[in-house]
Design a protein around this motif. Structure first.
Motif, PDB file in Angstrom:
ATOM      1  N   UNK A   1       0.829  -1.214   0.000  1.00 23.53           N
ATOM      2  CA  UNK A   1       0.000   0.000   0.000  1.00 23.53           C
ATOM      3  C   UNK A   1       0.862   1.262   0.000  1.00 23.53           C
ATOM      4  N   UNK A   2       1.943   1.219   0.769  1.00 24.40           N
ATOM      5  CA  UNK A   2       2.851   2.375   0.793  1.00 24.40           C
ATOM      6  C   UNK A   2       3.501   2.589  -0.557  1.00 24.40           C
ATOM      7  N   UNK A   3       3.833   1.484  -1.231  1.00 28.82           N
ATOM      8  CA  UNK A   3       4.431   1.592  -2.560  1.00 28.82           C
ATOM      9  C   UNK A   3       3.445   2.201  -3.559  1.00 28.82           C
ATOM     10  N   UNK A   4       2.172   1.791  -3.447  1.00 28.34           N
ATOM     11  CA  UNK A   4       1.146   2.361  -4.336  1.00 28.34           C
ATOM     12  C   UNK A   4       1.012   3.865  -4.094  1.00 28.34           C
ATOM     13  N   UNK A   5       1.017   4.229  -2.799  1.00 29.47           N
ATOM     14  CA  UNK A   5       0.903   5.648  -2.471  1.00 29.47           C
ATOM     15  C   UNK A   5       2.093   6.439  -2.997  1.00 29.47           C
ATOM     16  N   UNK A   6       3.278   5.866  -2.880  1.00 24.75           N
ATOM     17  CA  UNK A   6       4.481   6.544  -3.370  1.00 24.75           C
ATOM     18  C   UNK A   6       4.455   6.675  -4.882  1.00 24.75           C
ATOM     19  N   UNK A   7       4.030   5.618  -5.556  1.00 22.45           N
ATOM     20  CA  UNK A   7       3.973   5.662  -7.008  1.00 22.45           C
ATOM     21  C   UNK A   7       2.935   6.674  -7.488  1.00 22.45           C
ATOM     22  N   UNK A   8       1.793   6.750  -6.778  1.00 22.34           N
ATOM     23  CA  UNK A   8       0.757   7.727  -7.142  1.00 22.34           C
ATOM     24  C   UNK A   8       1.276   9.146  -6.967  1.00 22.34           C
ATOM     25  N   UNK A   9       2.006   9.370  -5.871  1.00 19.72           N
ATOM     26  CA  UNK A   9       2.597  10.702  -5.651  1.00 19.72           C
ATOM     27  C   UNK A   9       3.579  11.046  -6.754  1.00 19.72           C
ATOM     28  N   UNK A  10       4.351  10.038  -7.165  1.00 24.16           N
ATOM     29  CA  UNK A  10       5.289  10.289  -8.255  1.00 24.16           C
ATOM     30  C   UNK A  10       4.586  10.662  -9.544  1.00 24.16           C
ATOM     31  N   UNK A  11       3.432  10.005  -9.792  1.00 22.56           N
ATOM     32  CA  UNK A  11       2.658  10.326 -10.992  1.00 22.56           C
ATOM     33  C   UNK A  11       2.116  11.747 -10.926  1.00 22.56           C
ATOM     34  N   UNK A  12       1.598  12.124  -9.747  1.00 25.27           N
ATOM     35  CA  UNK A  12       1.075  13.485  -9.598  1.00 25.27           C
ATOM     36  C   UNK A  12       2.185  14.511  -9.768  1.00 25.27           C
ATOM     37  N   UNK A  13       3.380  14.183  -9.245  1.00 23.47           N
ATOM     38  CA  UNK A  13       4.508  15.101  -9.407  1.00 23.47           C
ATOM     39  C   UNK A  13       4.886  15.253 -10.870  1.00 23.47           C
ATOM     40  N   UNK A  14       4.826  14.154 -11.610  1.00 22.37           N
ATOM     41  CA  UNK A  14       5.153  14.213 -13.029  1.00 22.37           C
ATOM     42  C   UNK A  14       4.143  15.074 -13.784  1.00 22.37           C
ATOM     43  N   UNK A  15       2.875  14.883 -13.422  1.00 25.57           N
ATOM     44  CA  UNK A  15       1.843  15.695 -14.067  1.00 25.57           C
ATOM     45  C   UNK A  15       1.974  17.173 -13.682  1.00 25.57           C
ATOM     46  N   UNK A  16       2.310  17.457 -12.417  1.00 26.88           N
ATOM     47  CA  UNK A  16       2.542  18.838 -12.006  1.00 26.88           C
ATOM     48  C   UNK A  16       3.731  19.443 -12.739  1.00 26.88           C
ATOM     49  N   UNK A  17       4.756  18.597 -12.981  1.00 26.33           N
ATOM     50  CA  UNK A  17       5.900  19.061 -13.748  1.00 26.33           C
ATOM     51  C   UNK A  17       5.513  19.481 -15.154  1.00 26.33           C
ATOM     52  N   UNK A  18       4.554  18.733 -15.727  1.00 27.15           N
ATOM     53  CA  UNK A  18       4.066  19.086 -17.078  1.00 27.15           C
ATOM     54  C   UNK A  18       3.385  20.459 -17.061  1.00 27.15           C
TER      55      UNK A  18
END
Length: 412
Positions: free
Chosen positions: A188-205
């Motif tokens: 679950x922690x890994x899923x949360x971390x991966x989701x945060x990474x995705x949001x960060x990537x989208x924010x970077x865009x």
């Protein structure tokens, strides 16, 4: 021979003395006829009666006037104003690289007035676009990590359920169950971390897109264009000059249509209506027509007048900004008389009015109000519908005095 002339001279001198110094005595000695006496008496009586009649009755020239409906325009002193005026200023800094346009030139909407040197701004745009592409490339990787973390979470949940079932039947230990539960939490922690990474990537865009937009906007600011068609009031910035943010590039006026601005008093503002036709005459002699486009609802605190604007077509740009003009705004018509200005007089109280001839042929003073002054006379209100106005001799009669009217047409 000398005695006769002397006697004649003495005789003539005596006759002259008698006629000059003793005339009354000589007339008394002469006989007077009854006819001559009667005629002399009658002549004296007629002369006295005529003088008395002439004293009592004054001859005056009278004009019969009928009221007519006239347009009682509201006259306002005002000035011309450009429909729009704008000072174009730089939003960024840079050297001017365009040839200047001189004041008085006509420009169309969108024409370039000042062009600034882009310098390194184009490289900034390329850099921002590259960062945007890099940010977009990170999104698939972040999405893959999210999918991988979710798969691991699903596997951990399956292992936990199996361990819990086996421990119930006695085929697994409690240690295995605890291990599977720990694995689920880690997944679950890994899923949360991966989701945060995705949001960060989208924010970077989004951040990269904003940087690209900002860089492109900076490029757009290098070109200063006319916002509307008009006339240059000033020269554009000279080539080679450095413009800082807020520095003036040019001033543009829009003179078609042009606006006439005036201020109406409190007494006349109620007679002005929106979209009412109006005419104006400038000090240069131009005569134009337009309509009322604005009437203020609030009075000026100092003058207690109301601003009124008249929009006038000006296709040839014959009217300039700031000319003085006399504005005539059409209002509701009134019944008035057109009479010569010389017929006006004042009564003992100083009231302006006219002297009329009443039904008993006597002079009568009536106060009037001047509605408008024209080359043919003045339009007056306050008179009855039909009036016999004394136009000559009104200064020599007073109220109640009998008059002998002589009617005359004076070109009304």
């Amino acid at each position: 021979m000398r005695l006769v002339p002397i006697l004649i001279a003495v005789l003539v001198s005596g006759l002259i003395y008698a006629f000059v110094f003793e005339r009354d005595r000589l007339l008394a000695l002469l006989p007077q006829t009854e006819a001559q006496s009667s005629e002399s008496s009658a002549t004296g009586a007629d002369t006295g009666e005529s003088a008395q009649s002439q004293t009592e009755t004054m001859r005056v020239v009278v004009q019969r006037s009928k009221a007519r409906d006239v347009d009682s325009a509201v006259i306002v002193r005002g000035r011309t104003e450009a429909d729009r005026i704008v000072e174009l200023r730089a939003e960024t800094s840079g050297l001017v690289i365009s040839q200047p346009l001189r004041k008085g030139a006509f420009v169309d909407e969108g024409d370039e007035l000042c062009q600034l040197d882009p310098a390194a701004r184009q490289a900034t745009v390329q850099e921002a676009r590259a960062r945007l592409a890099e940010a977009k490339s990170r999104v698939p990787e972040a999405e893959a990590r999210v999918e991988e973390a979710r798969a691991q979470l699903e596997e951990a949940e399956i292992n936990r359920n199996a361990a819990e079932n086996l421990v119930t039947d006695g085929f697994a230990s409690q240690t295995r169950v605890a291990a599977t539960r720990a694995a689920v939490s880690s997944a679950k922690a890994a899923v949360q971390s991966a989701t945060s990474g995705l949001e960060a990537a989208r924010a970077g865009i989004e951040s990269a897109r904003a940087a690209v937009a900002s860089a492109e906007k900076e490029i757009d600011r290098l070109s200063i264009t006319a916002p509307f068609s008009g006339v240059l009031e000033t020269d554009t910035a000279e080539i080679g000059s450095l413009l800082q943010p807020g520095a003036l590039c040019a001033t543009v006026l829009q003179l078609d249509p042009i606006t006439l601005v005036g201020f109406v008093s409190e007494m006349q503002v109620a007679r002005v209506e929106y979209d009412a036709p109006a005419t104006a005459r400038t000090t240069s002699g131009s005569e134009v027509e337009g309509t009322v486009s604005f009437l203020s609802r609030a009075a000026d605190d100092t003058t207690r007048t109301f601003r009124v604007e008249v929009r006038v077509p000006n296709p040839d740009l014959g009217l300039r900004d700031g000319e003085t003009a006399e504005i005539r705004i059409s209002a509701e018509g009134k019944a008035a008389h057109l009479l010569p200005q010389s017929a006006l007089t004042l009564n003992d109280e100083g009231t302006l009015g006219l002297r009329l001839v009443d039904a008993e042929t006597r002079a009568q003073f009536v106060p009037v109000t001047v509605l408008r002054d024209t080359p043919n006379g003045v339009w007056l209100t306050g008179l009855p519908e039909t009036a016999d106005v004394i136009v000559i001799g009104q200064e020599y009669v007073s109220d109640g005095v009998p008059v002998r009217p002589v009617y005359q047409e004076l070109g009304q």
